[in-house]
Design an enzyme around this catalytic site. Structure first.
Site, PDB file in Angstrom:
ATOM      1  N   VAL A  49       0.972  -1.298   0.233  1.00 29.27           N
ATOM      2  CA  VAL A  49      -0.012  -0.163   0.139  1.00 29.27           C
ATOM      3  C   VAL A  49       0.618   1.431   0.085  1.00 29.27           C
ATOM      4  CG1 VAL A  49      -1.727  -0.867   0.954  1.00 29.27           C
ATOM      5  CG2 VAL A  49      -0.481  -0.013   3.077  1.00 29.27           C
ATOM      6  N   CYS A  50       0.783   2.252  -0.679  1.00 28.10           N
ATOM      7  CA  CYS A  50       1.733   3.539  -1.119  1.00 28.10           C
ATOM      8  C   CYS A  50       0.417   4.756  -1.504  1.00 28.10           C
ATOM      9  CB  CYS A  50       2.383   3.118  -1.976  1.00 28.10           C
ATOM     10  SG  CYS A  50       2.491   1.606  -2.542  1.00 28.10           S
ATOM     11  N   THR A  51       1.295   5.401  -0.896  1.00 26.72           N
ATOM     12  CA  THR A  51       1.122   7.108  -1.505  1.00 26.72           C
ATOM     13  C   THR A  51       2.179   7.112  -2.791  1.00 26.72           C
ATOM     14  OG1 THR A  51       0.399   7.632   0.707  1.00 26.72           O
ATOM     15  CG2 THR A  51       0.651   9.602  -0.892  1.00 26.72           C
TER      16      THR A  51
ATOM     17  N   ARG B 231      -5.458   7.507   3.545  1.00 25.90           N
ATOM     18  CA  ARG B 231      -4.261   9.030   3.872  1.00 25.90           C
ATOM     19  C   ARG B 231      -3.999   9.555   2.780  1.00 25.90           C
ATOM     20  NH1 ARG B 231      -1.503   4.594   1.508  1.00 25.90           N
ATOM     21  NH2 ARG B 231      -3.422   3.365   1.834  1.00 25.90           N
TER      22      ARG B 231
END
Ligand SMILES: *[C@@H]1O[C@H](CO)[C@@H](O)[C@H](O)[C@H]1NC(C)=O
Ligand SMILES: *[C@@H]1O[C@H](CO)[C@@H](O)[C@H](O)[C@H]1NC(C)=O
Ligand SMILES: *[C@@H]1O[C@H](CO)[C@@H](O)[C@H](O)[C@H]1NC(C)=O
Ligand SMILES: *[C@@H]1O[C@H](CO)[C@@H](O)[C@H](O)[C@H]1NC(C)=O
Length: 405
Positions: free
Chosen positions: A152-154, A343
Protein backbone atom coordinates in the site's frame (compact mmCIF):
# COMPACT_ATOMS: atom_id res chain seq x y z
CA UNK A 1 0.59 -36.22 -12.79
CA UNK A 2 -0.03 -32.83 -14.30
CA UNK A 3 -3.38 -32.64 -12.58
CA UNK A 4 -1.89 -33.66 -9.23
CA UNK A 5 0.72 -31.02 -9.49
CA UNK A 6 -1.82 -28.39 -10.27
CA UNK A 7 -4.03 -29.59 -7.45
CA UNK A 8 -1.25 -29.21 -4.88
CA UNK A 9 -0.12 -25.86 -6.09
CA UNK A 10 -3.70 -24.74 -6.04
CA UNK A 11 -3.96 -26.03 -2.48
CA UNK A 12 -1.00 -23.98 -1.33
CA UNK A 13 -2.26 -20.86 -3.01
CA UNK A 14 -5.72 -21.32 -1.53
CA UNK A 15 -4.10 -21.51 1.90
CA UNK A 16 -2.31 -18.26 1.22
CA UNK A 17 -5.56 -16.67 0.10
CA UNK A 18 -7.28 -17.88 3.23
CA UNK A 19 -4.52 -16.27 5.26
CA UNK A 20 -5.12 -12.99 3.49
CA UNK A 21 -8.88 -13.15 3.98
CA UNK A 22 -8.56 -14.06 7.67
CA UNK A 23 -6.13 -11.23 8.28
CA UNK A 24 -8.54 -8.94 6.48
CA UNK A 25 -11.20 -9.79 9.06
CA UNK A 26 -8.69 -9.29 11.85
CA UNK A 27 -8.12 -5.77 10.74
CA UNK A 28 -11.83 -4.90 10.96
CA UNK A 29 -11.81 -5.93 14.60
CA UNK A 30 -8.64 -3.98 15.32
CA UNK A 31 -9.75 -0.84 13.54
CA UNK A 32 -12.09 0.31 16.30
CA UNK A 33 -9.28 0.49 18.84
CA UNK A 34 -7.02 2.56 16.66
CA UNK A 35 -7.06 6.27 17.37
CA UNK A 36 -6.53 8.42 14.28
CA UNK A 37 -2.89 9.37 14.68
CA UNK A 38 -3.03 12.31 12.38
CA UNK A 39 -1.06 15.50 12.75
CA UNK A 40 -0.78 18.92 11.24
CA UNK A 41 1.26 19.22 8.03
CA UNK A 42 4.92 18.88 8.90
CA UNK A 43 7.59 21.36 7.88
CA UNK A 44 11.38 21.50 8.06
CA UNK A 45 11.82 17.71 7.93
CA UNK A 46 14.28 17.89 5.03
CA UNK A 47 17.16 17.10 4.86
CA UNK A 48 15.99 13.95 6.67
CA UNK A 49 16.95 13.57 10.33
CA UNK A 50 15.45 12.49 13.64
CA UNK A 51 13.36 9.50 14.66
CA UNK A 52 11.44 9.10 11.35
CA UNK A 53 14.68 8.77 9.38
CA UNK A 54 16.48 5.42 9.49
CA UNK A 55 19.28 6.04 7.04
CA UNK A 56 20.18 6.49 3.40
CA UNK A 57 19.52 3.79 0.84
CA UNK A 58 22.72 2.25 -0.59
CA UNK A 59 23.38 2.26 -4.37
CA UNK A 60 24.18 -0.79 -6.49
CA UNK A 61 24.71 -1.31 -10.20
CA UNK A 62 23.12 -4.09 -12.21
CA UNK A 63 24.70 -4.65 -15.61
CA UNK A 64 22.08 -5.60 -18.20
CA UNK A 65 24.85 -6.74 -20.55
CA UNK A 66 25.48 -9.69 -18.22
CA UNK A 67 23.37 -12.84 -18.55
CA UNK A 68 20.19 -12.56 -16.41
CA UNK A 69 21.25 -15.34 -14.03
CA UNK A 70 24.51 -13.50 -13.20
CA UNK A 71 23.54 -9.85 -13.06
CA UNK A 72 22.23 -9.87 -9.45
CA UNK A 73 25.17 -11.80 -7.94
CA UNK A 74 27.06 -8.88 -6.45
CA UNK A 75 24.01 -7.29 -4.85
CA UNK A 76 22.73 -10.59 -3.46
CA UNK A 77 26.12 -11.53 -2.05
CA UNK A 78 25.92 -8.32 0.04
CA UNK A 79 22.32 -8.86 1.11
CA UNK A 80 22.23 -12.63 1.56
CA UNK A 81 21.81 -12.60 5.36
CA UNK A 82 19.05 -9.98 5.32
CA UNK A 83 17.19 -11.82 2.57
CA UNK A 84 17.49 -15.12 4.43
CA UNK A 85 16.14 -13.48 7.62
CA UNK A 86 13.10 -12.08 5.86
CA UNK A 87 12.26 -15.32 4.09
CA UNK A 88 12.66 -17.21 7.39
CA UNK A 89 10.19 -14.81 9.02
CA UNK A 90 7.66 -15.33 6.22
CA UNK A 91 8.03 -19.08 6.69
CA UNK A 92 7.59 -18.83 10.47
CA UNK A 93 4.50 -16.73 9.94
CA UNK A 94 3.03 -19.24 7.53
CA UNK A 95 3.80 -22.06 9.97
CA UNK A 96 2.20 -20.26 12.89
CA UNK A 97 -0.90 -19.60 10.79
CA UNK A 98 -1.31 -23.16 9.60
CA UNK A 99 0.38 -25.11 12.40
CA UNK A 100 2.21 -27.27 9.90
CA UNK A 101 5.16 -27.12 7.57
CA UNK A 102 2.98 -28.34 4.71
CA UNK A 103 2.59 -25.00 2.97
CA UNK A 104 6.35 -24.36 2.84
CA UNK A 105 6.90 -27.87 1.56
CA UNK A 106 4.50 -27.08 -1.28
CA UNK A 107 6.26 -23.80 -2.01
CA UNK A 108 9.62 -25.58 -2.07
CA UNK A 109 8.55 -28.49 -4.24
CA UNK A 110 5.80 -27.17 -6.51
CA UNK A 111 6.45 -23.50 -7.24
CA UNK A 112 9.87 -24.15 -8.86
CA UNK A 113 8.12 -26.24 -11.52
CA UNK A 114 6.53 -23.01 -12.77
CA UNK A 115 9.74 -21.00 -13.12
CA UNK A 116 9.87 -21.64 -16.85
CA UNK A 117 6.48 -19.95 -17.23
CA UNK A 118 7.84 -16.57 -16.17
CA UNK A 119 8.68 -14.31 -19.10
CA UNK A 120 12.31 -13.63 -20.02
CA UNK A 121 14.45 -12.43 -18.27
CA UNK A 122 12.54 -12.71 -14.97
CA UNK A 123 12.69 -16.49 -14.51
CA UNK A 124 16.42 -16.52 -15.23
CA UNK A 125 17.04 -13.63 -12.86
CA UNK A 126 15.10 -15.32 -10.05
CA UNK A 127 17.12 -18.50 -10.60
CA UNK A 128 20.32 -16.47 -10.38
CA UNK A 129 19.13 -14.90 -7.12
CA UNK A 130 18.31 -18.32 -5.65
CA UNK A 131 21.79 -19.59 -6.63
CA UNK A 132 23.62 -16.57 -5.24
CA UNK A 133 21.71 -16.58 -1.94
CA UNK A 134 21.58 -20.34 -1.43
CA UNK A 135 17.83 -20.04 -0.79
CA UNK A 136 15.35 -22.52 -2.30
CA UNK A 137 14.02 -21.38 -5.68
CA UNK A 138 10.37 -21.70 -4.64
CA UNK A 139 10.90 -19.40 -1.66
CA UNK A 140 12.56 -16.73 -3.81
CA UNK A 141 9.60 -17.02 -6.20
CA UNK A 142 7.16 -16.62 -3.33
CA UNK A 143 9.09 -13.58 -2.13
CA UNK A 144 8.66 -12.08 -5.61
CA UNK A 145 4.92 -12.83 -5.67
CA UNK A 146 4.42 -11.26 -2.23
CA UNK A 147 5.02 -7.74 -3.47
CA UNK A 148 2.21 -8.06 -5.93
CA UNK A 149 -0.19 -8.52 -3.03
CA UNK A 150 0.82 -6.63 0.11
CA UNK A 151 1.87 -3.16 -1.01
CA UNK A 152 0.00 0.00 0.00
CA UNK A 153 1.44 3.39 -0.80
CA UNK A 154 1.15 7.07 -1.54
CA UNK A 155 2.48 8.45 -4.85
CA UNK A 156 2.43 12.00 -6.16
CA UNK A 157 3.64 13.86 -9.25
CA UNK A 158 3.69 17.66 -9.01
CA UNK A 159 4.74 20.42 -11.38
CA UNK A 160 6.31 23.64 -10.11
CA UNK A 161 5.84 27.12 -11.58
CA UNK A 162 8.73 26.64 -14.01
CA UNK A 163 7.29 23.38 -15.40
CA UNK A 164 9.75 21.13 -13.56
CA UNK A 165 8.23 17.78 -12.55
CA UNK A 166 8.65 16.14 -9.12
CA UNK A 167 7.62 12.54 -8.57
CA UNK A 168 7.65 11.09 -5.06
CA UNK A 169 6.33 8.14 -3.16
CA UNK A 170 6.09 6.45 0.21
CA UNK A 171 6.25 2.71 -0.05
CA UNK A 172 4.22 1.06 2.70
CA UNK A 173 4.64 -2.68 2.86
CA UNK A 174 3.82 -5.56 5.16
CA UNK A 175 0.13 -5.01 5.94
CA UNK A 176 -1.30 -8.02 7.82
CA UNK A 177 2.14 -9.60 8.02
CA UNK A 178 2.66 -10.18 11.73
CA UNK A 179 1.89 -7.36 14.13
CA UNK A 180 4.57 -7.39 16.80
CA UNK A 181 2.72 -6.31 19.96
CA UNK A 182 5.82 -5.88 22.10
CA UNK A 183 7.60 -3.74 19.57
CA UNK A 184 4.45 -2.13 18.19
CA UNK A 185 5.64 -2.74 14.64
CA UNK A 186 4.98 -4.92 11.62
CA UNK A 187 7.56 -7.68 11.72
CA UNK A 188 7.91 -8.00 7.95
CA UNK A 189 8.20 -4.24 7.49
CA UNK A 190 11.06 -4.18 10.00
CA UNK A 191 12.91 -6.99 8.25
CA UNK A 192 12.34 -5.44 4.86
CA UNK A 193 14.08 -2.17 5.61
CA UNK A 194 17.62 -3.62 5.38
CA UNK A 195 16.75 -4.97 1.92
CA UNK A 196 15.94 -1.58 0.41
CA UNK A 197 18.44 -0.68 -2.33
CA UNK A 198 18.78 1.87 -5.09
CA UNK A 199 19.76 0.21 -8.34
CA UNK A 200 21.30 1.69 -11.48
CA UNK A 201 20.54 -0.56 -14.44
CA UNK A 202 23.24 -0.09 -17.05
CA UNK A 203 23.82 -1.10 -20.63
CA UNK A 204 27.09 -0.30 -22.41
CA UNK A 205 28.23 1.36 -19.19
CA UNK A 206 25.38 3.86 -19.43
CA UNK A 207 22.49 4.10 -16.97
CA UNK A 208 19.24 3.10 -18.67
CA UNK A 209 17.04 3.52 -15.61
CA UNK A 210 17.20 3.71 -11.82
CA UNK A 211 14.99 2.18 -9.20
CA UNK A 212 14.40 2.00 -5.47
CA UNK A 213 13.80 -1.68 -4.90
CA UNK A 214 14.24 -4.66 -2.57
CA UNK A 215 17.21 -7.00 -2.86
CA UNK A 216 15.94 -10.27 -4.31
CA UNK A 217 13.01 -8.71 -6.15
CA UNK A 218 13.13 -8.48 -9.95
CA UNK A 219 9.98 -6.44 -10.60
CA UNK A 220 9.86 -2.68 -10.13
CA UNK A 221 7.62 -0.52 -7.95
CA UNK A 222 9.51 2.78 -8.18
CA UNK A 223 11.76 3.98 -10.98
CA UNK A 224 13.01 6.67 -13.32
CA UNK A 225 14.37 6.78 -16.81
CA UNK A 226 16.43 10.00 -16.61
CA UNK A 227 15.29 12.63 -19.08
CA UNK A 228 12.30 10.53 -20.17
CA UNK A 229 9.91 9.33 -17.47
CA UNK A 230 9.25 8.47 -13.84
CA UNK A 231 6.97 5.65 -12.74
CA UNK A 232 5.52 4.22 -9.54
CA UNK A 233 2.98 1.47 -8.99
CA UNK A 234 0.38 1.31 -6.20
CA UNK A 235 -1.78 -1.66 -5.31
CA UNK A 236 -5.44 -1.50 -6.28
CA UNK A 237 -7.81 -3.74 -4.37
CA UNK A 238 -10.82 -5.08 -6.20
CA UNK A 239 -13.10 -8.10 -6.06
CA UNK A 240 -11.70 -9.31 -9.35
CA UNK A 241 -8.36 -8.77 -7.67
CA UNK A 242 -4.85 -10.07 -7.88
CA UNK A 243 -5.50 -13.31 -6.04
CA UNK A 244 -7.74 -14.57 -8.80
CA UNK A 245 -5.30 -13.56 -11.51
CA UNK A 246 -2.36 -15.10 -9.69
CA UNK A 247 -4.35 -18.27 -9.09
CA UNK A 248 -5.24 -18.47 -12.77
CA UNK A 249 -1.62 -17.96 -13.71
CA UNK A 250 -0.59 -20.85 -11.48
CA UNK A 251 -3.31 -23.01 -13.00
CA UNK A 252 -1.94 -22.37 -16.44
CA UNK A 253 -3.63 -19.29 -17.86
CA UNK A 254 -0.64 -17.20 -18.90
CA UNK A 255 -2.04 -14.38 -21.02
CA UNK A 256 -1.78 -11.71 -18.32
CA UNK A 257 1.37 -9.82 -17.28
CA UNK A 258 2.69 -9.52 -13.72
CA UNK A 259 2.13 -5.89 -12.75
CA UNK A 260 5.63 -5.12 -11.52
CA UNK A 261 7.18 -6.86 -14.54
CA UNK A 262 5.25 -4.44 -16.73
CA UNK A 263 6.63 -1.54 -14.69
CA UNK A 264 10.13 -2.83 -15.26
CA UNK A 265 9.56 -3.42 -18.98
CA UNK A 266 8.36 0.14 -19.38
CA UNK A 267 11.36 1.54 -17.49
CA UNK A 268 13.72 -0.60 -19.52
CA UNK A 269 12.19 -0.22 -22.97
CA UNK A 270 9.78 2.70 -23.34
CA UNK A 271 11.35 5.70 -25.04
CA UNK A 272 8.72 8.35 -24.31
CA UNK A 273 5.90 9.32 -21.96
CA UNK A 274 3.29 8.55 -24.62
CA UNK A 275 4.69 5.09 -25.30
CA UNK A 276 4.80 4.34 -21.56
CA UNK A 277 1.23 5.54 -21.14
CA UNK A 278 0.05 3.33 -23.95
CA UNK A 279 1.85 0.22 -22.62
CA UNK A 280 0.60 0.79 -19.08
CA UNK A 281 -2.99 1.30 -20.13
CA UNK A 282 -3.28 -1.47 -22.74
CA UNK A 283 -1.31 -4.48 -21.51
CA UNK A 284 -3.46 -7.25 -20.03
CA UNK A 285 -2.50 -7.90 -16.41
CA UNK A 286 -2.88 -10.47 -13.62
CA UNK A 287 -4.19 -7.94 -11.11
CA UNK A 288 -5.58 -4.41 -11.01
CA UNK A 289 -3.13 -1.59 -10.22
CA UNK A 290 -2.54 2.15 -10.25
CA UNK A 291 0.34 3.37 -12.37
CA UNK A 292 1.54 6.86 -11.56
CA UNK A 293 3.50 8.14 -14.53
CA UNK A 294 5.46 11.33 -15.07
CA UNK A 295 6.91 12.50 -18.39
CA UNK A 296 9.63 15.04 -19.06
CA UNK A 297 7.72 18.22 -19.82
CA UNK A 298 5.00 20.47 -18.47
CA UNK A 299 1.60 18.78 -18.18
CA UNK A 300 2.97 15.25 -18.57
CA UNK A 301 1.81 13.28 -15.55
CA UNK A 302 -1.10 10.97 -14.91
CA UNK A 303 -2.62 8.30 -12.71
CA UNK A 304 -3.70 5.26 -14.75
CA UNK A 305 -6.38 3.21 -13.02
CA UNK A 306 -6.28 -0.34 -14.30
CA UNK A 307 -8.51 -3.36 -14.07
CA UNK A 308 -6.94 -6.61 -15.19
CA UNK A 309 -8.35 -6.31 -18.70
CA UNK A 310 -8.62 -2.62 -19.39
CA UNK A 311 -7.87 0.96 -18.51
CA UNK A 312 -10.67 2.43 -16.37
CA UNK A 313 -9.44 5.99 -16.18
CA UNK A 314 -6.48 8.27 -16.95
CA UNK A 315 -6.33 11.27 -14.64
CA UNK A 316 -3.92 13.89 -15.94
CA UNK A 317 -2.32 17.10 -14.80
CA UNK A 318 -4.22 20.14 -16.00
CA UNK A 319 -2.28 23.26 -15.21
CA UNK A 320 -4.86 25.54 -16.86
CA UNK A 321 -7.54 24.19 -14.55
CA UNK A 322 -5.25 24.52 -11.52
CA UNK A 323 -4.52 20.81 -11.22
CA UNK A 324 -0.76 21.10 -10.69
CA UNK A 325 -0.38 17.69 -9.03
CA UNK A 326 -1.91 14.20 -9.16
CA UNK A 327 -1.86 12.11 -6.00
CA UNK A 328 -2.80 8.46 -5.57
CA UNK A 329 -3.01 6.17 -2.54
CA UNK A 330 -4.89 2.89 -2.93
CA UNK A 331 -8.40 3.99 -3.92
CA UNK A 332 -9.97 5.13 -7.19
CA UNK A 333 -9.60 8.92 -7.25
CA UNK A 334 -13.29 9.44 -8.09
CA UNK A 335 -14.41 7.48 -5.01
CA UNK A 336 -14.09 8.03 -1.27
CA UNK A 337 -11.15 6.22 0.37
CA UNK A 338 -11.88 3.49 2.92
CA UNK A 339 -12.73 5.31 6.16
CA UNK A 340 -10.15 3.45 8.28
CA UNK A 341 -7.43 4.22 5.76
CA UNK A 342 -7.65 7.80 4.62
CA UNK A 343 -4.16 8.93 3.64
CA UNK A 344 -5.44 10.83 0.62
CA UNK A 345 -7.15 13.78 2.31
CA UNK A 346 -4.25 14.54 4.71
CA UNK A 347 -1.75 14.30 1.84
CA UNK A 348 -3.83 16.57 -0.42
CA UNK A 349 -4.44 19.01 2.38
CA UNK A 350 -0.69 19.36 2.86
CA UNK A 351 -0.02 19.59 -0.89
CA UNK A 352 -2.63 22.34 -1.16
CA UNK A 353 -1.14 24.19 1.77
CA UNK A 354 2.34 23.93 0.25
CA UNK A 355 1.17 25.57 -3.02
CA UNK A 356 2.68 25.21 -6.47
CA UNK A 357 5.08 28.12 -5.84
CA UNK A 358 6.85 26.28 -3.05
CA UNK A 359 7.02 22.73 -4.33
CA UNK A 360 10.47 21.13 -3.94
CA UNK A 361 12.09 17.94 -2.61
CA UNK A 362 11.98 19.52 0.86
CA UNK A 363 8.26 20.35 0.83
CA UNK A 364 7.22 17.04 -0.75
CA UNK A 365 9.27 15.22 1.88
CA UNK A 366 7.35 17.23 4.49
CA UNK A 367 4.03 16.01 3.02
CA UNK A 368 5.23 12.40 2.97
CA UNK A 369 6.43 12.75 6.59
CA UNK A 370 3.01 13.78 7.91
CA UNK A 371 1.00 11.09 9.73
CA UNK A 372 -0.87 9.09 8.58
CA UNK A 373 0.76 9.50 5.14
CA UNK A 374 3.76 8.30 7.11
CA UNK A 375 2.72 5.23 9.09
CA UNK A 376 4.10 2.03 10.59
CA UNK A 377 4.21 0.31 7.21
CA UNK A 378 6.28 3.04 5.57
CA UNK A 379 9.52 1.47 4.48
CA UNK A 380 11.04 4.13 2.26
CA UNK A 381 10.43 7.55 0.71
CA UNK A 382 11.76 8.19 -2.79
CA UNK A 383 12.03 11.62 -4.46
CA UNK A 384 12.72 11.96 -8.20
CA UNK A 385 13.18 14.77 -10.72
CA UNK A 386 13.31 13.52 -14.29
CA UNK A 387 14.88 16.66 -15.78
CA UNK A 388 18.17 16.29 -13.91
CA UNK A 389 17.94 12.53 -13.31
CA UNK A 390 18.04 12.99 -9.54
CA UNK A 391 16.76 10.12 -7.36
CA UNK A 392 17.00 10.22 -3.56
CA UNK A 393 15.64 7.53 -1.25
CA UNK A 394 15.41 7.42 2.53
CA UNK A 395 14.56 4.64 4.97
CA UNK A 396 11.65 5.57 7.21
CA UNK A 397 10.27 4.75 10.62
CA UNK A 398 7.23 5.96 12.49
CA UNK A 399 7.73 5.72 16.26
CA UNK A 400 4.66 5.73 18.54
CA UNK A 401 2.16 7.24 18.49
CA UNK A 402 1.60 6.31 14.87
CA UNK A 403 -1.04 4.68 12.67
CA UNK A 404 -0.34 0.99 12.02
CA UNK A 405 -1.15 1.66 8.32
C1 LIG B 1 11.83 -6.13 19.16
O1 LIG B 1 12.78 -5.11 19.00
C2 LIG B 1 14.04 -5.41 19.62
C3 LIG B 1 14.91 -4.18 19.50
O2 LIG B 1 14.63 -3.44 18.35
C4 LIG B 1 14.64 -6.63 18.95
O3 LIG B 1 15.88 -6.94 19.55
C5 LIG B 1 13.69 -7.78 19.10
O4 LIG B 1 14.19 -8.91 18.41
C6 LIG B 1 12.32 -7.43 18.55
N1 LIG B 1 11.40 -8.51 18.84
C7 LIG B 1 10.86 -9.25 17.90
C8 LIG B 1 9.93 -10.31 18.36
O5 LIG B 1 11.07 -9.06 16.71
C1 LIG C 1 32.72 -0.30 -19.29
O1 LIG C 1 33.73 0.42 -18.60
C2 LIG C 1 34.79 -0.38 -18.17
C3 LIG C 1 35.74 0.46 -17.31
O2 LIG C 1 35.70 1.80 -17.68
C4 LIG C 1 35.50 -0.99 -19.38
O3 LIG C 1 36.56 -1.82 -18.95
C5 LIG C 1 34.47 -1.83 -20.16
O4 LIG C 1 35.06 -2.33 -21.32
C6 LIG C 1 33.27 -1.00 -20.52
N1 LIG C 1 32.24 -1.87 -21.10
C7 LIG C 1 31.52 -1.55 -22.16
C8 LIG C 1 30.49 -2.56 -22.58
O5 LIG C 1 31.66 -0.52 -22.77
C1 LIG D 1 11.62 14.17 -23.56
O1 LIG D 1 11.49 12.86 -24.09
C2 LIG D 1 11.44 12.84 -25.50
C3 LIG D 1 11.13 11.40 -25.91
O2 LIG D 1 12.08 10.53 -25.43
C4 LIG D 1 12.77 13.34 -26.08
O3 LIG D 1 12.72 13.33 -27.48
C5 LIG D 1 13.00 14.76 -25.57
O4 LIG D 1 14.28 15.19 -25.96
C6 LIG D 1 12.92 14.82 -24.06
N1 LIG D 1 12.94 16.18 -23.62
C7 LIG D 1 13.76 16.60 -22.68
C8 LIG D 1 13.61 18.04 -22.31
O5 LIG D 1 14.59 15.89 -22.14
C1 LIG E 1 -7.00 20.55 -2.70
O1 LIG E 1 -7.18 21.45 -3.77
C2 LIG E 1 -7.94 20.93 -4.84
C3 LIG E 1 -7.89 21.94 -5.97
O2 LIG E 1 -8.23 23.19 -5.51
C4 LIG E 1 -9.35 20.63 -4.37
O3 LIG E 1 -10.10 20.06 -5.39
C5 LIG E 1 -9.26 19.62 -3.20
O4 LIG E 1 -10.56 19.40 -2.67
C6 LIG E 1 -8.35 20.13 -2.12
N1 LIG E 1 -8.20 19.03 -1.17
C7 LIG E 1 -8.03 19.20 0.13
C8 LIG E 1 -8.00 17.98 0.98
O5 LIG E 1 -7.88 20.29 0.64
Amino acid sequence: MAWNLRGSVRGSVLLLLLCIVLSGCGICAVAQDVPPYTEDCRSGTYPPAGPTFKGNVPWYTVNLDQPPNERWHQLISHKKTQLTNLIQAIKDLAKSLFASGKIIELVDTKLPLLIGSLPFPFGEEIKGIADASGLPLGEVMLFNIFYEVFTVCTSVVAEDKTGKLYHARNLDFGLFLGWDVKNSSWMITELLRPLVVNVKFQRNNKTVFQSTSFAGYVGMLTGMKPGVLTLTMNERYSLDGGYIGILEWILGRRDGTWMSFLTRNVLENATSYEEAKSLLSKTKMLAPAYYILGGNKSGEACVITRSRESCLDIWELDIQQGRWYVLETNYDHWKEPLFVDNRRVPAMKCMNRTTQQSISFATIYDVLSTKPVLNKLTTYTTLMTVSDGNLEAYLRDCPDPCMPW
